[in-house]
Design an enzyme around this catalytic site. Sequence first.
Site, short mmCIF file in Angstrom:
data_model
loop_
_atom_site.label_atom_id
_atom_site.label_comp_id
_atom_site.label_asym_id
_atom_site.label_seq_id
_atom_site.Cartn_x
_atom_site.Cartn_y
_atom_site.Cartn_z
N ARG A 1 0.81 -1.23 0.00
CA ARG A 1 0.00 0.00 0.00
C ARG A 1 0.83 1.27 0.00
NH1 ARG A 1 -5.64 -0.32 1.58
NH2 ARG A 1 -6.35 -2.28 0.70
N ARG B 1 -3.32 6.64 0.58
CA ARG B 1 -3.85 7.83 1.26
C ARG B 1 -2.92 8.56 2.20
NH1 ARG B 1 -9.14 4.72 3.13
NH2 ARG B 1 -7.44 3.21 3.30
N ARG C 1 -6.97 11.98 -6.05
CA ARG C 1 -8.23 11.30 -5.76
C ARG C 1 -9.38 12.32 -5.68
NH1 ARG C 1 -11.60 9.25 -1.92
NH2 ARG C 1 -11.82 6.99 -1.71
N TYR D 1 -14.78 -12.19 -0.36
CA TYR D 1 -15.52 -10.97 -0.74
C TYR D 1 -16.66 -11.30 -1.70
CZ TYR D 1 -11.92 -8.13 1.50
OH TYR D 1 -11.08 -7.56 2.43
#
Length: 341
Positions: free
Chosen positions: A24, A28, A37, A148
């Site tokens: 990652r 963010r 974004r 998922y």
Amino acid sequence: MGARSLLAVLNGERQAVPPVWFMRQAGRYLPEYRALRAEKGGFLELVYDNDAAAEITLQPIRRFGFDGAILFSDILIVPHAMGQTLTFTPGEGPQLAPPLVEARLEDLHAAPQHLAAVYGTVRKVAAALPGETAFLGFAGAPWTVATYMVAGEGSRDQAAARLMAYREPARFAALIDAVAGVTVDYLAGQVAAGVHAVQLFDSWAGSLAPDEFDRWVIAPTRAIVERLKARCPGVPVIGFPKGAGGNLARYARETRVDAVGLDETVDPAWADEALPEGLPVQGNLDPLLLLAGGDALAGAVRRIRRALGRRPHVFNLGHGIDKETPIAHVEAALAAIRSPL
Ligand code: CP3
């Protein structure tokens, strides 16, 4: 001298200073990611925009000079391509519809164009990447992706998928096989477009009882590795069975992955004893130490390097970087990882 030290290590070469990338690493905690974004409107809009996704893949390379760039995408692109709808609502996590507790896989309409869309990003990154940086593609492993697809969302204990596996093993096996088949095509497509190595994320490997672990984690991973090796000889595969604990040694021996990722709960000294000699290992700094910083961070980096220093080691976190991570702590970690021991 191999230009890409990360690939040399994945191919079994030990190095005094381990190459490093962070799961990652594009995301963010970076202001330049948040700005892009906000401009594009949402996560999926970024993933399917080749220019934006290539730019985000390169952001952490430019800022920190990581030895590996990981494609900016998501493991849930595969269910999207298998015909479920995919939405990311901020604050709620991803949603897939219809969930397979309610619908049949055979009734979904496959949408392979979603996979092809990602290859455009791969080609752009491959053309722009510095010569010393390895390019990593990835996919979710079938078990994690299936959790998922079955529930339609993330869950704490993956109960819906575990129950389907117990109650309807033939139906669940067909789902795992279908995901594995798409995953081989998808990873081979990423390789053809320019990635140098791939990682299989099995984020929920830790929720399975041992027999189930063999059946839904080890067997499909081995099948993917075998089929990918036949189609893309020489391309290293990193397996990351998060939470596998005592199942790790069997996973390493039986799946035939080229390297194993350790999460932060694994004692690296134990792993060095338990894993096959010379097998490259990746990990395993607790992502929370990047929030803490200071001596706790520097000390943990040294302990991990010492424990894994006798074998090929790729430095990484035990899981994805936290969005509250200060940039200065990433810089401090990299300095500690790259200094002489
Ligand atoms: O590592 C990287 O930098 C490459 C990109 C990448 C993302 N997701 C981007 C992302 C990778 C390799 C993933 C893998 C992924 N995605 C996993 C396996 C690894 C893990 O973390 O366990 C899983 C389970 C997913 C599914 C997923 N995607 C969830 C549960 C969420 C929401 C929770 C969260 O952390 O936000 C996502 C969204 C997501 N994937 C974001 C990013 C950068 C955040 C999107 C945003 O809000 O901007």
